[in-house]
Design an enzyme around this catalytic site. Structure first.
Site, PDB file in Angstrom:
ATOM      1  N   SER A  96      12.857  -2.244   7.248  1.00 30.96           N
ATOM      2  CA  SER A  96      13.977  -2.599   6.378  1.00 30.96           C
ATOM      3  C   SER A  96      13.832  -1.827   5.070  1.00 30.96           C
ATOM      4  CB  SER A  96      14.018  -4.107   6.103  1.00 30.96           C
ATOM      5  OG  SER A  96      12.803  -4.533   5.506  1.00 30.96           O
TER       6      SER A  96
ATOM      7  N   HIS B 289     -13.106   4.170   8.940  1.00 28.70           N
ATOM      8  CA  HIS B 289     -12.326   2.986   8.561  1.00 28.70           C
ATOM      9  C   HIS B 289     -12.833   2.401   7.235  1.00 28.70           C
ATOM     10  CE1 HIS B 289      -9.702  -0.431  10.393  1.00 28.70           C
ATOM     11  NE2 HIS B 289      -9.526  -0.328   9.087  1.00 28.70           N
ATOM     12  N   ILE B 290     -12.744   3.213   6.170  1.00 28.59           N
ATOM     13  CA  ILE B 290     -13.273   2.797   4.860  1.00 28.59           C
ATOM     14  C   ILE B 290     -12.179   2.657   3.811  1.00 28.59           C
ATOM     15  CG2 ILE B 290     -15.576   3.743   5.278  1.00 28.59           C
ATOM     16  CD1 ILE B 290     -14.734   6.189   3.548  1.00 28.59           C
TER      17      ILE B 290
ATOM     18  N   GLU C  11     -12.659   1.604  17.996  1.00 25.38           N
ATOM     19  CA  GLU C  11     -13.637   1.813  16.928  1.00 25.38           C
ATOM     20  C   GLU C  11     -14.897   1.007  17.206  1.00 25.38           C
ATOM     21  OE1 GLU C  11     -10.380   2.482  13.302  1.00 25.38           O
ATOM     22  OE2 GLU C  11     -11.675   0.723  13.295  1.00 25.38           O
TER      23      GLU C  11
ATOM     24  N   ARG D 231      -3.557   1.679  11.410  1.00 25.09           N
ATOM     25  CA  ARG D 231      -4.286   1.260  12.601  1.00 25.09           C
ATOM     26  C   ARG D 231      -4.268   2.398  13.603  1.00 25.09           C
ATOM     27  NH1 ARG D 231      -6.219  -2.022   9.873  1.00 25.09           N
ATOM     28  NH2 ARG D 231      -6.367  -4.289  10.152  1.00 25.09           N
TER      29      ARG D 231
ATOM     30  N   ILE E 128       0.842  -1.198   0.000  1.00 22.36           N
ATOM     31  CA  ILE E 128       0.000   0.000   0.000  1.00 22.36           C
ATOM     32  C   ILE E 128       0.874   1.244   0.000  1.00 22.36           C
ATOM     33  CG2 ILE E 128      -1.767   1.300   1.262  1.00 22.36           C
ATOM     34  CD1 ILE E 128      -2.795  -1.412   2.318  1.00 22.36           C
TER      35      ILE E 128
END
Length: 328
Positions: free
Chosen positions: A180, A287-288, A268, A239, A159
């Site tokens: 890393s 949280h979408i 949440e 998160r 991501i």
């Protein structure tokens, strides 16, 4: 021979779970917007061969202990911090997640959140809905440019690389910090590796995409926000517990940083009384990150395929605990 039993912790479309029903008895919690109560999850785990869970479901050692027949927990999300993976591995239980299928979708949302925060889009939309737009003025709801700025990505996984790719389209300078170095990101995207402290000091936009671990919990604390530019914008699509929310609130109120775009929170769901929601320089989303119809469908289907694979004696597509694979 008795068919295996599968419990699903949310209501999912029948056409998606149909392949599982061909090989197993399937039961599901009948709500898609209400979490399954812990006592029910515990009772279901006692008789289940497989669980299909959501990231909001806590699958701890007690649940795993109850699952004497349990062979696999298929989690609908790339993250799996809601599952005690070590305890599952000790008990010979496979843990699966849904990486890759949500990469681009989550990157789209992350960059959209960055743009919306920088350009004050939610605030501006509310401004016009409330009938406050009476005239034009030079700095009316003026935000800050994104193009040609420096983005600092904390967590250069798939991501993170997808967000960096989008940033390049805005002619941004890409910094990153990871446990890393990611040589592929450096060669293909021109990203520059630096320490966490240097990234905080140099970035105009700090984007958190790191998984939640013991090492990353509250890594964005008072000291981290103090190192950031006063003009910096913080974006979290990873998160919630990676951030000390009280420290973030204080940094935003005091002007240590300029704004925040948040898709995740430590606890949440949050409600309207959450202190961060009272701040005009915060955009908050429920949280979408992966929430498109196409991607959520792919995530459900991958969970089902992983369950079917385990229950029919095959390797799953996306195994989290590789030790289980070696032992099998």
């Amino acid at each position: 021979m008795k068919r295996p039993y599968v419990f699903i912790t949310r209501k999912l479309p029948e056409e998606i779970i149909a392949p599982v029903k061909e090989i197993a008895e399937v039961a599901a919690w009948p709500h898609d917007d209400v979490p399954v109560p812990r006592d029910i999850l515990m009772n279901e785990a006692k008789k289940a061969d497989a669980l299909l869970t959501m990231v909001a479901d806590m699958v701890d050692e007690a649940i795993l202990d109850a699952g004497k027949r349990l062979k696999v927990v298929a989690n609908m999300g790339v993250g799996f911090d809601n599952i005690d993976v070590q305890a599952a591995t000790k008990r010979g239980i496979a843990v699966c997640n849904t990486p890759d299928v949500l990469t681009d979708t989550t990157a789209d949302l992350t960059f959209a959140l960055l743009l919306a925060t920088a350009r004050r889009m939610v605030e501006a939309a509310q401004f016009i809905k409330e009938g406050k737009w009476k005239s034009w003025s030079p700095f009316l709801l003026a935000g800050v440019d994104v193009h040609h700025k420096t983005i600092g990505i904390v967590g250069m996984g798939n991501i993170g690389k997808a967000v960096a790719k989008r940033a390049i389209g805005f002619d941004m300078n890409v910094l990153y910090h990871n446990r890393s170095r990611n040589i592929e990101a450096e060669k293909r995207l021109g990203a520059t590796y630096c320490s966490f402290e240097e990234l905080l000091e140099r970035a105009d936009f700090v984007v958190c995409l790191t998984p939640l671990t013991n090492e990353t919990r509250h890594m964005f604390n008072k000291e981290a926000f103090r190192k950031m530019k006063r003009s910096a914008i913080f974006v979290n699509a990873a998160r919630g517990a990676v951030v000390d929310e009280q420290a973030l609130y204080e940094a935003l109120v005091s002007g240590e940083i300029a704004g925040a775009g948040l898709d995740v929170f430590e606890q949440e769901p949050i409600d309207a009384s959450h202190p961060l929601l009272a701040l005009p320089n915060v955009i908050a989303l429920p949280h979408i990150g992966s929430a498109t119809k196409e991607t959520r469908t792919k995530m459900m289907e991958l969970c089902c395929r992983n369950i079917i694979a385990i229950l029919t004696g095959r390797q799953p597509e996306t195994l989290v605990n590789k030790e289980w694979s070696m032992r099998s």
